[in-house]
Scaffold this active site. Structure first.
Site, PDB file in Angstrom:
ATOM      1  N   SER A   5       4.262   2.662   8.181  1.00 40.84           N
ATOM      2  CA  SER A   5       3.730   1.615   7.062  1.00 40.84           C
ATOM      3  C   SER A   5       5.270   1.209   6.253  1.00 40.84           C
ATOM      4  CB  SER A   5       2.685   1.881   6.172  1.00 40.84           C
ATOM      5  OG  SER A   5       1.397   1.757   6.717  1.00 40.84           O
ATOM      6  N   HIS A  13       0.703  -1.314   0.001  1.00 42.88           N
ATOM      7  CA  HIS A  13       0.068   0.091   0.034  1.00 42.88           C
ATOM      8  C   HIS A  13       0.911   1.252   0.003  1.00 42.88           C
ATOM      9  CE1 HIS A  13       0.244  -0.162   4.510  1.00 42.88           C
ATOM     10  NE2 HIS A  13       0.424   0.822   4.355  1.00 42.88           N
ATOM     11  N   ASP A  59       0.115  -7.579   1.593  1.00 44.21           N
ATOM     12  CA  ASP A  59       0.711  -6.172   1.646  1.00 44.21           C
ATOM     13  C   ASP A  59       2.308  -6.218   1.526  1.00 44.21           C
ATOM     14  OD1 ASP A  59       0.638  -3.365   1.776  1.00 44.21           O
ATOM     15  OD2 ASP A  59      -0.275  -3.445   3.765  1.00 44.21           O
TER      16      ASP A  59
END
Length: 270
Positions: A224, A82, A126
């Site tokens: 992230s 992402h 992810d």
């Protein structure tokens, strides 16, 4: 009550909103019982402590955002899928625990490979890798992280692992941190994590850590793609948290590196 998955994604350089795909999933009705406190910045890192850490400003067509990553070779960075979604270019900083310091190494690239089965609705798979335009020169402050051996079946449940990043240190922060912080968190069972986030989000290739308490600790916006490490080996890639906020005491979700070890090797040769 439902718990919404929120990516631990982009604190944008101009404060774009965090990307939350608003997928409703099941939760325990515990929100009102949680205590708020500071997160992520339990301890500031010292130079050379996490030489694999990368910090990235990712430029898209309409906004820019911040993410973490880890060095896995002299030309590849491991991060979350992402983080590269709709990316055009990357400005990457290495070898620092303070973004404004003179010793930071800056690299740029526009080349990446996203896992072909990445699902933005629930953060499954992810994982992504970024190919650098020029090779990294390693030194005491810039080193690759060790990846797990392919076929490893260890779930790391109940082990204490370490996550690091330049993300927000509390929910009310309006941008990422100038300093690298880290915190130690306990890996929890996937079944316990599934009870909170639901079976769509928590699959065998997901790993979760329980939030620390007194004070609450965990990952937040801007972390992230960063590394979760255990015994000097990267076992997770920061992926998602609860939309309720970083300080509410909910688990953090990661891509389980052991599940993607063969894909990483096939894609990068590492």
């Amino acid at each position: 009550m439902k718990l919404i998955l929120l990516s631990i994604f982009c604190v944008a350089s101009v404060l774009a909103a965090e990307i939350g795909y608003q997928t409703p999933v099941r939760m325990l009705d515990l929100l009102a019982k949680q205590k708020s406190s500071r997160i992520v910045n339990g301890q500031r890192a010292v130079l050379g402590q996490f030489p694999h850490q990368a910090f990235m400003i990712v430029t898209g067509s309409t906004q820019s955002w911040a993410c973490g990553g880890s060095i896995i070779s002299d030309e590849w960075i491991l991060t979350a899928a992402h983080c590269v979604q709709s990316a055009i270019s990357f400005s990457i900083q290495l070898g620092t625990v303070e973004l404004q310091s003179a010793g930071t190494v800056h690299l740029t690239t526009n080349s990446y490979v996203k896992h072909p089965s990445y699902n933005p609705s629930n953060y499954n798979n992810d994982v992504a890798v970024i190919k650098l335009n020029s090779k990294i020169t390693f030194n005491s402050n810039i080193q690759p992280i060790t990846l797990p051996v392919a076929g490893t079946t260890n779930t790391f449940e109940n082990n204490v692992a370490t996550v690091s990043g330049f993300g927000r240190t509390k929910d009310t922060d309006t941008t990422f941190s100038n300093y690298l912080y880290y915190v130690n968190l306990t890996v929890m069972s996937n079944s316990a994590c599934e009870a909170l986030f639901g079976s769509s989000a928590i699959i065998s290739s997901t790993l979760c850590t329980a939030a620390g308490s007194n004070p609450v600790t965990g990952t937040c916006g801007g972390d992230s793609g960063g590394p979760l490490i255990y015994g000097g080996v990267q076992i997770g890639i920061v992926s998602f948290g609860a939309s309720a906020g970083c300080e509410k005491g909910y688990p953090n979700g990661y891509a389980r590196v052991t599940a993607f070890r063969d894909w990483i090797k096939t894609t990068t040769g590492v």
